[in-house]
Structures are given as C-alpha cells and as structure tokens.
Design a protein around this motif. Structure first.
Motif, PDB file in Angstrom:
ATOM      1  N   ASP B 395       0.814  -1.215   0.000  1.00 46.19           N
ATOM      2  CA  ASP B 395       0.000   0.000   0.000  1.00 46.19           C
ATOM      3  C   ASP B 395       0.843   1.257   0.000  1.00 46.19           C
ATOM      4  OD1 ASP B 395      -1.586   2.145   2.021  1.00 46.19           O
ATOM      5  OD2 ASP B 395      -2.744   1.278   0.379  1.00 46.19           O
ATOM      6  N   ILE B 396       2.022   1.192   0.593  1.00 47.58           N
ATOM      7  CA  ILE B 396       2.865   2.386   0.632  1.00 47.58           C
ATOM      8  C   ILE B 396       3.106   2.894  -0.774  1.00 47.58           C
ATOM      9  CG2 ILE B 396       5.219   3.193   1.080  1.00 47.58           C
ATOM     10  CD1 ILE B 396       5.177   1.691   3.648  1.00 47.58           C
ATOM     11  N   PHE B 397       3.342   2.000  -1.693  1.00 47.49           N
ATOM     12  CA  PHE B 397       3.564   2.440  -3.063  1.00 47.49           C
ATOM     13  C   PHE B 397       2.254   2.755  -3.772  1.00 47.49           C
ATOM     14  CE2 PHE B 397       6.255   2.937  -6.690  1.00 47.49           C
ATOM     15  CZ  PHE B 397       5.421   2.679  -7.759  1.00 47.49           C
ATOM     16  N   LEU B 398       1.237   1.932  -3.528  1.00 49.20           N
ATOM     17  CA  LEU B 398       0.012   2.048  -4.314  1.00 49.20           C
ATOM     18  C   LEU B 398      -0.963   3.096  -3.803  1.00 49.20           C
ATOM     19  CD1 LEU B 398      -0.620  -1.758  -4.829  1.00 49.20           C
ATOM     20  CD2 LEU B 398       0.216  -0.135  -6.520  1.00 49.20           C
ATOM     21  N   ASP B 400      -2.817   6.383  -3.137  1.00 50.22           N
ATOM     22  CA  ASP B 400      -2.944   7.587  -3.960  1.00 50.22           C
ATOM     23  C   ASP B 400      -2.445   7.399  -5.387  1.00 50.22           C
ATOM     24  OD1 ASP B 400      -4.021   9.946  -2.270  1.00 50.22           O
ATOM     25  OD2 ASP B 400      -3.141  10.882  -4.033  1.00 50.22           O
ATOM     26  N   THR B 401      -2.460   6.175  -5.877  1.00 49.51           N
ATOM     27  CA  THR B 401      -2.215   5.948  -7.300  1.00 49.51           C
ATOM     28  C   THR B 401      -3.517   5.438  -7.902  1.00 49.51           C
ATOM     29  OG1 THR B 401      -1.612   3.637  -7.031  1.00 49.51           O
ATOM     30  CG2 THR B 401       0.173   5.251  -6.929  1.00 49.51           C
ATOM     31  N   TYR B 402      -3.482   5.195  -9.198  1.00 48.66           N
ATOM     32  CA  TYR B 402      -4.680   4.712  -9.869  1.00 48.66           C
ATOM     33  C   TYR B 402      -5.085   3.315  -9.450  1.00 48.66           C
ATOM     34  CZ  TYR B 402      -6.195   8.475 -12.698  1.00 48.66           C
ATOM     35  OH  TYR B 402      -6.751   9.672 -13.089  1.00 48.66           O
ATOM     36  N   PHE B 403      -4.194   2.626  -8.761  1.00 48.79           N
ATOM     37  CA  PHE B 403      -4.556   1.297  -8.278  1.00 48.79           C
ATOM     38  C   PHE B 403      -5.756   1.400  -7.348  1.00 48.79           C
ATOM     39  CE2 PHE B 403      -3.016  -3.033  -8.143  1.00 48.79           C
ATOM     40  CZ  PHE B 403      -3.734  -3.553  -7.088  1.00 48.79           C
ATOM     41  N   VAL B 404      -5.702   2.391  -6.473  1.00 49.63           N
ATOM     42  CA  VAL B 404      -6.803   2.591  -5.532  1.00 49.63           C
ATOM     43  C   VAL B 404      -8.078   2.931  -6.289  1.00 49.63           C
ATOM     44  CG1 VAL B 404      -7.589   3.939  -3.570  1.00 49.63           C
ATOM     45  CG2 VAL B 404      -5.178   3.441  -3.829  1.00 49.63           C
ATOM     46  N   VAL B 405      -7.948   3.786  -7.298  1.00 44.28           N
ATOM     47  CA  VAL B 405      -9.102   4.197  -8.090  1.00 44.28           C
ATOM     48  C   VAL B 405      -9.733   2.973  -8.754  1.00 44.28           C
ATOM     49  CG1 VAL B 405      -9.877   5.621 -10.011  1.00 44.28           C
ATOM     50  CG2 VAL B 405      -8.098   6.449  -8.504  1.00 44.28           C
ATOM     51  N   GLY B 406      -8.901   2.113  -9.332  1.00 46.82           N
ATOM     52  CA  GLY B 406      -9.424   0.896  -9.944  1.00 46.82           C
ATOM     53  C   GLY B 406     -10.109   0.016  -8.916  1.00 46.82           C
ATOM     54  N   HIS B 407      -9.454  -0.134  -7.777  1.00 50.21           N
ATOM     55  CA  HIS B 407     -10.028  -0.987  -6.732  1.00 50.21           C
ATOM     56  C   HIS B 407     -11.392  -0.490  -6.287  1.00 50.21           C
ATOM     57  CE1 HIS B 407     -10.573  -3.141  -2.969  1.00 50.21           C
ATOM     58  NE2 HIS B 407     -10.680  -1.987  -2.365  1.00 50.21           N
ATOM     59  N   PHE B 408     -11.498   0.777  -5.920  1.00 42.49           N
ATOM     60  CA  PHE B 408     -12.792   1.167  -5.355  1.00 42.49           C
ATOM     61  C   PHE B 408     -13.863   1.326  -6.408  1.00 42.49           C
ATOM     62  CE2 PHE B 408     -13.100   5.575  -6.455  1.00 42.49           C
ATOM     63  CZ  PHE B 408     -11.913   6.214  -6.181  1.00 42.49           C
ATOM     64  N   HIS B 409     -13.465   1.593  -7.649  1.00 46.05           N
ATOM     65  CA  HIS B 409     -14.509   1.625  -8.662  1.00 46.05           C
ATOM     66  C   HIS B 409     -15.081   0.242  -8.898  1.00 46.05           C
ATOM     67  CE1 HIS B 409     -13.404   5.795  -9.753  1.00 46.05           C
ATOM     68  NE2 HIS B 409     -14.643   5.843 -10.162  1.00 46.05           N
ATOM     69  N   LEU B 410     -14.213  -0.779  -8.854  1.00 39.70           N
ATOM     70  CA  LEU B 410     -14.755  -2.120  -9.056  1.00 39.70           C
ATOM     71  C   LEU B 410     -15.598  -2.573  -7.875  1.00 39.70           C
ATOM     72  CD1 LEU B 410     -11.891  -4.073 -10.808  1.00 39.70           C
ATOM     73  CD2 LEU B 410     -14.159  -3.624 -11.682  1.00 39.70           C
ATOM     74  N   THR B 411     -15.091  -2.373  -6.655  1.00 43.42           N
ATOM     75  CA  THR B 411     -15.843  -2.864  -5.509  1.00 43.42           C
ATOM     76  C   THR B 411     -17.032  -1.992  -5.198  1.00 43.42           C
ATOM     77  OG1 THR B 411     -14.282  -1.661  -4.152  1.00 43.42           O
ATOM     78  CG2 THR B 411     -14.006  -4.040  -4.257  1.00 43.42           C
ATOM     79  N   MET B 412     -16.866  -0.681  -5.287  1.00 45.42           N
ATOM     80  CA  MET B 412     -17.930   0.191  -4.828  1.00 45.42           C
ATOM     81  C   MET B 412     -18.816   0.621  -5.979  1.00 45.42           C
ATOM     82  SD  MET B 412     -17.501   3.495  -2.445  1.00 45.42           S
ATOM     83  CE  MET B 412     -16.794   4.594  -3.661  1.00 45.42           C
ATOM     84  N   ALA B 413     -18.214   1.173  -7.007  1.00 48.82           N
ATOM     85  CA  ALA B 413     -19.028   1.697  -8.093  1.00 48.82           C
ATOM     86  C   ALA B 413     -19.644   0.564  -8.898  1.00 48.82           C
ATOM     87  CB  ALA B 413     -18.196   2.599  -8.985  1.00 48.82           C
ATOM     88  N   ALA B 414     -18.802  -0.280  -9.449  1.00 52.43           N
ATOM     89  CA  ALA B 414     -19.314  -1.313 -10.341  1.00 52.43           C
ATOM     90  C   ALA B 414     -20.225  -2.275  -9.611  1.00 52.43           C
ATOM     91  CB  ALA B 414     -18.160  -2.067 -10.991  1.00 52.43           C
ATOM     92  N   SER B 415     -19.804  -2.795  -8.460  1.00 53.29           N
ATOM     93  CA  SER B 415     -20.622  -3.779  -7.758  1.00 53.29           C
ATOM     94  C   SER B 415     -21.955  -3.166  -7.345  1.00 53.29           C
ATOM     95  CB  SER B 415     -19.897  -4.313  -6.531  1.00 53.29           C
ATOM     96  OG  SER B 415     -18.611  -4.723  -6.873  1.00 53.29           O
ATOM     97  N   GLY B 463      -1.622   2.113 -11.777  1.00 57.42           N
ATOM     98  CA  GLY B 463      -1.187   2.311 -10.398  1.00 57.42           C
ATOM     99  C   GLY B 463       0.115   1.602 -10.124  1.00 57.42           C
ATOM    100  N   TYR B 464       0.215   0.390 -10.625  1.00 55.52           N
ATOM    101  CA  TYR B 464       1.458  -0.359 -10.438  1.00 55.52           C
ATOM    102  C   TYR B 464       2.618   0.375 -11.091  1.00 55.52           C
ATOM    103  CZ  TYR B 464       4.965  -3.982 -10.996  1.00 55.52           C
ATOM    104  OH  TYR B 464       6.147  -4.688 -10.997  1.00 55.52           O
ATOM    105  N   SER B 465       2.353   1.031 -12.219  1.00 56.16           N
ATOM    106  CA  SER B 465       3.417   1.770 -12.898  1.00 56.16           C
ATOM    107  C   SER B 465       3.696   3.102 -12.230  1.00 56.16           C
ATOM    108  CB  SER B 465       3.030   2.024 -14.358  1.00 56.16           C
ATOM    109  OG  SER B 465       2.661   0.830 -14.974  1.00 56.16           O
ATOM    110  N   GLY B 466       2.994   3.392 -11.166  1.00 60.31           N
ATOM    111  CA  GLY B 466       3.335   4.568 -10.380  1.00 60.31           C
ATOM    112  C   GLY B 466       2.558   5.828 -10.720  1.00 60.31           C
ATOM    113  N   MET B 467       1.441   5.699 -11.450  1.00 61.36           N
ATOM    114  CA  MET B 467       0.712   6.908 -11.831  1.00 61.36           C
ATOM    115  C   MET B 467      -0.147   7.409 -10.667  1.00 61.36           C
ATOM    116  SD  MET B 467      -2.132   7.477 -14.755  1.00 61.36           S
ATOM    117  CE  MET B 467      -1.242   6.892 -16.165  1.00 61.36           C
TER     118      MET B 467
END
Lengths: 284, 574, 394
Positions: B395-398, B400-415, B463-467
C-alpha cells in the motif's frame, strides 16, 4: 457441447471484438499522440528495499490470480452446465447443514491463511526491516534531509559539510535533491500549508507530509542517476506540477558536490534575513 | 400502529405525487432523483477522462457551452472540482438515494408484509432533505471560486480556508450534512419498520436477504453518519467562524492548535462504514437474485446473514487502512492491516455462498441474473485487489495511485451499480407494470461489463506503474509521460462505457411509459411483494398476510414437477 | 438482537476513538524542538533580529472576492505600440490628429484604452480602463491560483511564501525581474508570457490557464499599485519584450562562444557578480592587464548582492547564479539569454545591457552562457573537473 460452442462463439466473439477494438484504437491513438516510449510497469528499483514492493506485489498477484481464475471457473461451470431447460431441475440445498457450515469454516480459514495471513507476515517483516525502520540520527553515515513542502513545490535542506542544521552552510534547494548512493537518506518533513506526500517512485518510498507535524521516512539508493519526485496527496490545483528531481551521486562526486554546495550556501547566506531561516533541530 | 388500519387515500396532486407519505411514491422519487444525479456524475467522469487522455484539448460538444472562459478547455481548478463532485455526487446523490432510498423504500414494507413504513412522515422528509442537499450541492457549483475542489474526501487543511477560500467548500459541507441527515432519517425508519412491522410468521429467519442487508445498512447509517455530520460541522465552523479544529499550530509560527489528521480519522471512521453502506444493499440484492434465478435456495442463509453482520460490526475498526501513509504509529498501522484482512473473511464467505447458490441450480439467465452474476465477477476482482491495499508493504507504493481508483470503482461503483441495475430490472415490472426490453437489457449489460472491466483493470496497471491519482495532466512530469498511452486507452473504453449507458436510459424511459404490460409475477418468485397486484394499491395489503414459508424455497422436492416456487403465504405441501 | 449490537458497537467506537487519538513514537508533535524561536535565535550565532508577530497565525477568514468599483491603470505611452496594435486589429483602432488640442492620439473603438487629458500636466496620457466585472473575475482567479504565494493583498507574502527565497513578487512594488523589458514595466503580452513560461527552478511554475483568465488576472494585479506609483504613475514607461530577432552568430556558434568569453570577462566584467570562469592568469590576458593582477576573492564563486525586493520590509540579498550550478530562471537558449541580459533584471544588481554593449556582443555573451549551461549544468563530475582546474591556480 454444441451448446457450449454456440455460447462461446457468439458471446465471446462479441466480447473479444470489443476488447480488441478498444485496445487497438487506444494503442494506435497513443502511438501517434505521444512520442515517448510506452511504459508498462516499473523499471528496476533504485533503493535497497525497493525489491520488496515488486516481490510482494507479484506474490499477491500469484495468489489472487489463482483465486480469481478459480472463481471464474466456478461461475462458468454453472452458467454453462446448469442453464434452465425443459426437464432440468435445480438441486434443492439450503446449505445450512452442519456439514456445510464446517466446510465453510474450513474453506474460510484456509483462504484467510493463504491469501491474508501469509501476506500479512511478509508485510510485517517488510515494515519492520525496511519501510518503517527509520535509521537513528546517530547512525553512521546517515544523510539527513529536512523537507518543507508547500503549494506547489518542495524545499529541501541538508546540513552541509558541518553536519548541523540551522547553520549558515545549510544547503537549500527547491524541487531538486542531491543525495549520495549507498548511504541511508533520512527525511524529516513538514508542510507550510496543506497536506502533501513525498513520493519517490523509483525508490518505492511514500510518506504524507502534514502541516504542524513532522513525519519521517527514509531510503537508501543503490545506484546513481536522476530520479523523480512526485507529490502523492491532493494539495490544490497544481498538485500535478509538484514534481522534482532526485539526483543520486557516487560517493566521491557527492562529497565534492556537497563541499561546493556548502560553499555556495555560505556565500548566499544573509544572517539578517531571519525570515528565510527555517530549520529545526533534528528530532531524535 | 400503521400496520392495523388502512388510512384514507390521498387525493390532491401534491399529496399523491409530491409530498406523498406512500413509501412506493417516495421510492420512485428517490429513484428518479438518483438516476438523474448518476447521469450528471457520469458526464463529469467522461470530462475527467477526456482531459486525462487529451490534456489541453477542448471538451467536444459541451466544452464551449460549459467553460466559455477557457475556450472549452478544463483548467486545473475546474478539473479538481470535477473529480471532487463526481465522487460526491455518485456516492451521496446517486447510489445512496437509488439503492437505499429507492429500493429500501420499495422493498422493505412490501417484503415484510407491512402497509407502509412505520414513520411515513419521516420518510417523506428524508426524501426532501436529500433533495435540499442536492440543491445546495448544485448551487455550490455556481458560487465564486466554484465548488469544492479538495476531493470528495476533502482533507484538511486543503478544505479549510487555508486551501480553499470561496463558499463552495462550505456549501459542500452543508450539503453533505443534509444528505447525511436524510440517511439517518431513513435508517431509523427502516430499522424500526423491520423490527416492528413484520407480518405474522415473518421471522428474522424468513426475511429475504435484501431486507437483512437493508437492515444492516440502516444500522451503519444510524451509527456512522453522525460522525461525518460532526466532521462537517467542525469543518463548517473552521471555515465560517474561524475555529481551529483542523488548522494546526504551524511549526514555524504558532496559532491554530488543531490537527488535520483529526479530520482524516473522523472522515474515515464514517468513510469505511460508508463503503459498506453502499455495498450491503447490493449484496442483499445479489443474494436474493441469485436464488430467484437459479431456482434454488440461497446457499447458507444463516451464514450469509452472519457474514453480513460480521462485516457490519467490523466495518468501523478497519478505517485506518486509508491512512497508512499519514504517519500513524506502527502498532496502529499493523492492527488495521490485520483487521482489514479479517474483515475480508466474512466477505469471502458470502462470496462462496453466492457461488454455491449457482452450483447445480436451474439458471434462468434473464437480465437481472446477468447483473447479479456480474456483481460476483466485479466484486471478486475488486475485492481481491483489496489485498494489495490492505497490505501495508504494497500500500505504501500504491496509495494515492490509480490502483486505488481501480479498486474502489470495481468494488464500490461497479458492484453497487450492477446490483442497482439488477434491482431496477428486477423490480421494474412491479413498480411500473411493464416489462423492460430484454434484448436491450442484455446489450446494456455486455456493453457495460466489458468496457468497465477494461478501464478499471487498466487502472491497476497504471497504479502499479506509479501513476498518481488526482493529477490534472500526467504529461507534466517526464517520468509519467511514458504512461500516457494507458490514459488514452482507458478514455476510449470509458467513452464507450458511457455511450452504452444511453441504451439503458432509452430502455428505461421507453419501457416506463410505452413498454409491454407485465404479468403480476413475471419472475415466478414467492416473496410477499410479488403476491401484490400491479399496480400495488396505496395500502399494499388489504389484509396483512401470514407467512408460512421461507423466501427461497425454490425447487423444493415437495412442490412436485409443475412448479418450482411457492409464495411465502402458502404452506409447503406435506 | 438489537441490544447486543449496541452494547458491542458503542464501546468499540469509544475504544477506537481513544486509540486513534494516541499517536506513537513516529510522529511526536514538534513543540519541543521547533524552528528557531526568538530565544534560539538570540543564542545562535547568526540572528539578531527577532521575527515579528507571525503573519500566518490563523487560517484566512472572509477573503474578499469582489471588486466594487471600476478602475484604470496606465497603458503604454509609446505611439508605436498602438500602431502595432492597429495592424493586429485594424477595425478597432483609428488615429485622430486633432485629439486633445492637436496632441493627437489613437482611439480604441472598444473603449478599453483611452487617451485622457491631465489638467495639471497639460498633457494627455494613455490609460487602460478596467471594469469592475473584469476586476472581479481577475480577483477571483487571483485568489484561486496566485494568492497562496503572492498573498491575498498582493504583497508577496502568502502562506506558502514563508521562508521562501527568492521571494514571490510583491505586486505593490510594481517591479519584475524576468519580464525581459527595457522599460520600467512590462506590457500585458510580456507578463502573460512570463506566467505561461514560469521561472525555472522556482515555485513559479508554468501555469496552464487560458488567455482570458491570464488577462483578467494581470489586469487585477496592476491594481495593487499604490496611487502615483507603478501602474498608476503618470510617467511610467511600459514596453514589450526586448527584440531579439537578428542573431548575428547563426552558423558561427564557436566564434560566438569565444567572443562571449571575452565580453564576459573583459567588456562587461560579469565576473564582478557572477563567477569568473577563467583562471586569474587567463583573465589578465583577456583583459590586457598585467599578469598577477588580483581579482576579487572567490573569483570562481558568485558574490552576494543587494536588491530592491523586500520580504516583510527587509530588503533581501540575491546571489547571482553560477551558470554551471544554478538554474537560469528565464530560459537557456541563446535567444532567451539575450533577452534577459539585454533587458537586465530589474531591482537587482544585473543591469540592462541593451545600449551599454553592442547587440552583437550581448548575443555572444548569450552564446557563452548557453555553452556553460549545456556543458556543465547537471554534470557534476565534468563541472567539478572544470572548476577545480580554474581554482588550482588561484
């Protein structure tokens, strides 16, 4: 089987077409739009604990990947095999027998151990050995950096060759930090205004920088070069422009650099300009 | 008690359609309200994605109209406003009114055998309060300096007058407070109704899982909205009156004495339960829909309920995983990591129960079922990626990156959204007496799930790529400019996703007024709401029914071969 | 069912609340060892002046977002400027010879620029009219984008400006370093150019705002001038960026650098402030002076100079850049360097060289400085080899 073929042929063809269209259009557009190389993923880490992130990430991916494939199979089989058709009945099962509850418990425990506990142990190790193992101030060779973040740039202060903060030869710079390779670089950071976060992606380091408080972090570079500094906490409209350059120098070059920088800092120092002086005693 | 007598029918236009006390009318008010705001939030998302892929280009079609001063181009401040309001609108004005307001109101009394909510006036007020909150939020877009730009999380001190000087932020706090008040009103209403107004025979063990989920959602609402309410009051005071709850004593100069991290604690003590508030109704829908369309009982009813209760109880103690990089003490950080991993266990149990419900069923792959299975897919994907974020090492790396955005959109928005679409398509025939077009529904489903998965899985790569997230332009920093191709691909997919939602809009509106008439119980489901005639009379049940059978007794061997379902009011043969 | 939940959840919430207020060793509040307080300062060697009452004690409150009245600021006095404008927008401008009793002047059909007769001076001056609507827009954009550093009152001491050197511009001083104009004040085009380009190496980033926004902000900034000063000064001169069109050294870059080195060390004596990039022996040779002439101490280092810029009324000193070490603020191409050198840096020890040196020499110096930058900036090993070689003989 024939049913399977028809199912696969129409639906999957549609999806595959959609995906292919998306990917192709995106890549084509991107190739023409950007003349830079298209990067996927990260380069080699440049810090000694940097490997931990990618190692843990891919380990989790392995676990998660297997789990997800399993889930997909468990969705696909009933969707294909158990579709409603004349004469077909569902098997009546409330799943509330003791046996079912036992199986559920066992599966949950195994899932927790495999997916979570294992990863938890590795992560705790990483934290204690690396990310949160900030070097003590009196440790040999530690290079201390005080960071004063502001909207929208970074101010770095290092103690200069006298090794003490708050003296005339402190090296100050805006958005450019020079550190030696192979020595732990320790940060103490605060902000003038809003919350920022110091993010050194190639070093795999990130820590929030809060106003009114000092946060600490550290890394140790393993190779020389130019690296990126980014801000990783929304700090206003120019958050995206709050980037800087981290230069890691070989030891000799660095010592030379530090001497020169201290001398220049001394030259620039105006003792009566008290408002410009902002160091704090290094927190133990 | 409102369960006993039938109150006189409302006659005037105002009392029938505007200030109605009828839970069914209020449900539809919430529904239209939520759908409109979902649309507005979606358009904002399209603009955000446009800017990311084509920085500095004017937004096509609507750009010149919305932003004439910048020739249709987004400036960085407007961009920040867009993603802030996108989040606020989607969560507070889109999903909450839709799932909890609309379906809570529609399903609860009908499913438990009650004539209406126990507090009908409070119910009506809860709608108009959220409406007022929406108006305040809308108004905040037009004040000098614009609306809130500090992200939907609105951290201090960016959200205090240090970071934002106009009225937009203050109005945002007021709007969130009002919306929260509405949720508390609804929560109290739902909880009390479910506890007090269940028909005879409707034991806790026979409640449809939708009702269980809405009950637990209400518990969370009532407990934790006050926390965000207090955060908003403190923020309002800091901004309007000049207190220093969140403004710190600067290191350099004195003054203040507050703590910006206090805001984060307050926000996330609410914020994490909030995401469970958003997902629990969807879980409830999915549990029921899977059973209804697999023609099988929901596997492990009690275990599922237990899992949802466990998630509810644990939801408050995991909030620190949003704050791993703020400088929490290591002990606290590791505790949150452990607890976050523990909370994933009941969610996994629920997940297995879903899969087991499908297993060896008799699957009717109608549109609501597609959406329910879609939830399994996106929630599985999103939930599994939560492990990366629960683990501090990654999490330290991820963060505030797009990884978080992807995660919560899938779990919260999409679901949540898929659950909502499932609920909408499922209850549409009872709500409006007409059928939605199944083919268009299937096109909408596939046209949503494929681009959506593409966009948000791409965000994991980003996110993994650091964006980092919340950046106006990723080409400003050289190191990030290499990732621009991902932005372009994601935007193309997002625009496609947006376009397919028009299929739904068309289908919904056309079917609502011009769709073919629906039978009373087209899905052949036994819950009490489907025993009602269509349209449902204002008093619901002429006589309060007595419940004999559970909600999921599909394909019971005693039913024989001619039918595989039984209404809850009937006794099982033999 | 419901009571157990409450009995479990309530204490749990209280416990969480208590726990979350506990902060571990990692982040101790800094009260014990804060920044040099007044007392620390008195004890340490370097400060005698005590920091006054802190300006940014509290968060800002009730920031004004509206401008109530129309205003006007000076426009360029140079008739040629209007001639150029009339070529760019022909329908808008017309020249009237008999305006103001035969003084003659340009008329702006849109009414933005106006030639106004001043009774006392018995002369007409050009003014630019600013409507309160435009100023309000400019004020709001200014607060949104600029005030965090430049202050809500334009005094250059916003919250983010604390301890910042170089300090952000104090707009009431109406003085700019890098607008590259030889007149006292820059034209709108020059200012907009500067904001869009930013100042490299400082927090003054290149700002991505539309032309309309920038125009409104810049007009608003002008209103910070006190009466009779800056943009309200009747006799102030306003001009465009100094012209740098005819590069005489194209194709002869090497010769330009050689000539530049001579101009730098002899004709302009840049080494008086900036580092001298030769050994004293070679310097004497270049200047035609006796071998063994002593130049200033620390010849290869810059010398701290006074400036007219103040932060909280203290006139700050500025270190002229060492081109091999510090980032040049206003561009590194020969053209950009020419503009900076020719126009000078107002308010600092860097004079305006246009007129003092022939253009060809200014170009040569620009090439020389550009050569220093491209060869040594950001290349620590190469640079230290170069500088050490210079210092060996000192």
């Amino acid at each position: 089987m024939h049913r399977l073929k028809t199912l696969l042929s129409t639906r999957l063809k549609g999806c595959a077409a959609l995906l292919a269209l998306l990917a192709m259009s995106g890549v084509a557009h991107a190739q023409e739009a950007a003349e830079t190389a298209n990067r996927w993923g990260l380069g080699e880490p440049a810090s000694d604990y940097g490997y931990r992130f990618t190692d843990l990430f891919w380990f989790i991916t392995l676990l998660v990947g297997i789990s997800f494939v399993l889930v997909l199979i468990l969705i696909a089989i009933p969707v294909i095999r158990d579709r409603a058709r004349p004469g077909h009945k569902a098997s009546f099962d409330h799943g509330s027998s003791l046996h079912d509850k036992q199986v559920t418990t066992v599966i949950s425990v195994i899932t927790f151990i495999v997916l979570d506990a294992w990863v938890l142990v590795i992560a705790m190790q990483d934290l204690r050995e690396a990310y949160w193992a900030i070097p003590e101030a009196d440790q040999e060779g530690v290079y201390q950096v005080e960071v004063l973040a502001q909207q929208w740039s970074w101010n770095f202060r290092t103690p200069g060759i006298d090794g003490e903060f708050g003296t005339a030869d402190d090296i100050l710079s805006n958005s450019e930090l020079v550190v030696p390779v192979g020595r732990p670089v320790s940060f103490q950071m605060t902000s003038k205004d809003v919350i920022h976060a110091l993010f050194l992606p190639e070093m795999r380091m990130k820590k929030d920088v809060n106003p009114g408080d000092i946060n600490t972090s550290w890394f140790q570079a393993t190779r020389a070069g130019d690296f990126t500094i980014l801000c990783a906490e929304l700090c206003g409209y120019a958050h995206y422009q709050m980037h800087g350059k981290l230069t890691v120098l070989e030891e000799d070059t660095f010592n030379e650099w530090e001497r020169e920088a201290s001398k220049l800092a001394l030259t620039a120092f105006d003792p009566e300009d008290t408002e410009s002086q902002w160091a704090w005693d290094w927190e133990q | 008690m409102s369960g006993d007598h039938i109150h006189p029918e409302p006659t005037s236009f105002l009392s029938k359609y505007v200030f109605s006390h009828d839970h069914k009318v209020i449900a539809k008010q919430f529904m239209w309200f939520g759908l409109v705001w979902l649309g507005i939030g979606g358009i904002m998302a399209m603009m955000i994605r446009w800017q990311l892929a084509h920085p500095g280009d004017p937004i096509p079609a609507i750009g010149m109209f919305l932003f004439p001063r910048t020739d249709g181009v987004l400036d960085p401040a407007t961009y920040n406003t867009l993603f802030t309001m996108h989040g606020t609108i989607m969560i507070f004005l889109g999903l909450t009114p839709l799932m909890i307001g609309a379906f809570g109101n529609w399903c609860i009394p009908l499913m438990i055998g009650a004539r209406d909510m126990i507090f009908p006036l409070l119910n009506m007020l809860s709608f108009w309060t959220v409406f007022l909150g929406g108006c305040v939020g809308l108004y905040s877009l037009f004040v000098p300096l614009g609306a809130n730009e500090a992200g939907w999380t609105s951290y201090a001190t960016l959200s205090t007058t240090i970071g934002a000087q106009g009225h937009g932020e203050t109005l945002w706090a007021v709007a969130v407070f009002l919306i929260g008040a509405s949720s508390i009103m609804g929560g109290i209403n739902y909880m009390t109704t479910i506890i007090r107004l269940r028909a005879p025979g409707m034991t806790w063990g026979k409640l449809p899982l939708t009702v269980w989920a809405l009950f637990l959602t209400s518990v969370l609402n009532v407990l934790f909205i006050p926390v965000i309410g207090s955060a908003m009051i403190l923020l309002f005071l800091d901004r309007a009156v000049g207190t220093s709850f969140f403004t710190p004593a600067s290191l350099m100069q004195g003054g203040g004495g507050g703590d910006p991290i206090l805001y984060q604690h307050l926000f996330w003590i609410f914020g994490h339960p909030e995401v469970y508030i958003l997902i629990l109704p969807a879980w409830g829908f999915v549990c029921d829909l899977l059973s209804f369309f697999a023609r099988k009982p929901a596997f492990g009813y009690r275990t599922s309920v237990g899992a949802m209760v466990a998630v509810t109880v644990l939801s408050a103690v995991v909030y620190g995983h949003h704050m791993f990089t703020t400088g929490l003490s290591p002990m606290l950080g590791e505790s949150f990591m452990l607890l976050t991993m523990i909370i994933s266990v009941p969610a996994e149990i629920l997940f297995f129960n879903w899969l087991h419900t499908l297993w060896k069923g008799n699957l009717r792959l109608e549109v609501p079922m597609l959406w329910a299975i879609g939830v399994i897919f996106v929630f599985g994907l999103g939930g599994l990626t939560g492990i990366y974020l629960a683990t501090i090492g990654t999490d330290i790396f991820l963060h505030d990156t797009y990884f978080v955005v992807g995660h919560f959109h899938l779990t919260m928005a999409a679901s949540a959204l898929f659950g909502t679409f499932g609920a909408l398509t499922f209850w549409f025939p009872k709500m409006f007496g007409r059928r939605m077009n199944q083919t268009l529904g299937k096109i909408h489903f596939w046209g949503t799930i494929v681009p959506l998965t593409f966009v948000f899985c791409l965000m994991f790569a980003m996110g993994y790529s650091g964006m980092p997230r919340r950046y106006f332009d990723h080409t400003s920093a050289e190191w990030l400019a290499d990732l621009q191709h991902m932005n372009v691909m994601a935007t193309h997919a997002a625009l496609l996703l947006g376009a397919f939602q028009l299929v739904f809009v068309y289908n919904f509106i056309k079917s609502r007024w011009w769709g073919p008439a629906a039978e009373t119980n087209p899905w052949e489901v036994g819950t009490l709401d489907w025993t009602m005639p269509t349209p449902v009379p204002y008093y619901n049940f002429k006589e309060i029914p007595t419940v004999h059978t559970g909600p999921h007794e599909f394909s019971h061997p005693a039913l024989g071969d001619d039918r595989d379902w039984i209404p809850m009011t009937e006794k099982l043969p033999g | 069912m419901r009571r157990p939940i409450l009995y479990v959840l309530l204490p749990a919430c209280v416990a969480i609340g208590a726990l979350s207020s506990f902060r571990g060793e990692e982040t101790e509040p800094a009260s014990s060892s804060a920044a040099p307080t007044a007392q620390d300062e008195a004890e340490s060697e370097h400060a005698e002046v005590v920091i006054d009452v802190p300006r940014h004690f509290r968060a800002p409150h009730n920031v004004n977002l509206f401008v109530e009245e129309d205003d006007r600021v000076r426009a360029p006095a140079d008739e040629e400027w209007y001639e150029r404008q009339s070529e760019l927008e022909p329908g808008r401008w017309s020249y009237d010879e008999d305006l103001h009793d035969g003084q003659g002047g340009w008329i702006d059909a849109e009414g933005v620029y106006e030639l106004v007769y001043n009774e006392e001076e018995e002369e007409a001056f050009y003014w630019r009219n600013l409507s309160k609507e435009q100023l309000t827009r400019g004020r709001q954009d200014y607060v949104q984008f600029c005030a965090s550093c430049h202050g809500f009152d334009g005094d250059g001491y916003g919250r983010s400006a604390q301890h910042l050197r170089p300090g952000p511009r104090n707009f009431s001083q109406a003085m700019f370093k890098f607008t590259k104009v030889t007149q006292a004040l820059p034209s709108d085009a020059a200012l907009i150019d500067l904001v869009k380009r930013g100042l490299d190496g400082t927090p003054m980033l290149p700002w991505h705002l539309s032309d309309q926004q920038l125009d409104d902000i810049i007009q608003y900034i002008k209103t910070f001038s006190a009466p009779e000063t800056g943009w309200r000064d009747l006799f102030i001169e306003i001009g465009d960026v100094v012209e740098a069109e005819d590069d005489p050294w194209i194709g002869k870059e090497q010769e330009a650098i050689t000539r530049g080195e001579v101009v730098y060390h002899k004709d302009a004596s840049c080494y008086a402030c900036h580092p001298g990039y030769t050994t004293p022996a070679r310097m004497a040779e270049l200047r035609g002076e006796e071998a063994g002439t002593a130049y200033r101490d620390d010849l290869s280092y810059p010398a701290l100079k006074d400036s007219s810029y103040t932060v909280l009324d203290y006139p700050v000193k500025i270190l002229p850049p060492d081109f091999t070490w510090h980032t040049a603020r206003a561009g590194v191409t020969p053209k950009e360097l020419f503009e900076t050198i020719a126009a000078g840096i107002k308010g600092t020890a860097m004079p305006q060289w246009k007129g003092a040196l022939p253009d060809k020499d200014i170009w040569a110096t620009a090439y020389y400085v550009n050569h220093l930058i491209t060869e040594y900036l950001g290349k620590p090993d190469k640079r230290s080899a170069f500088m050490n070689a210079l210092r060996r003989d000192q």
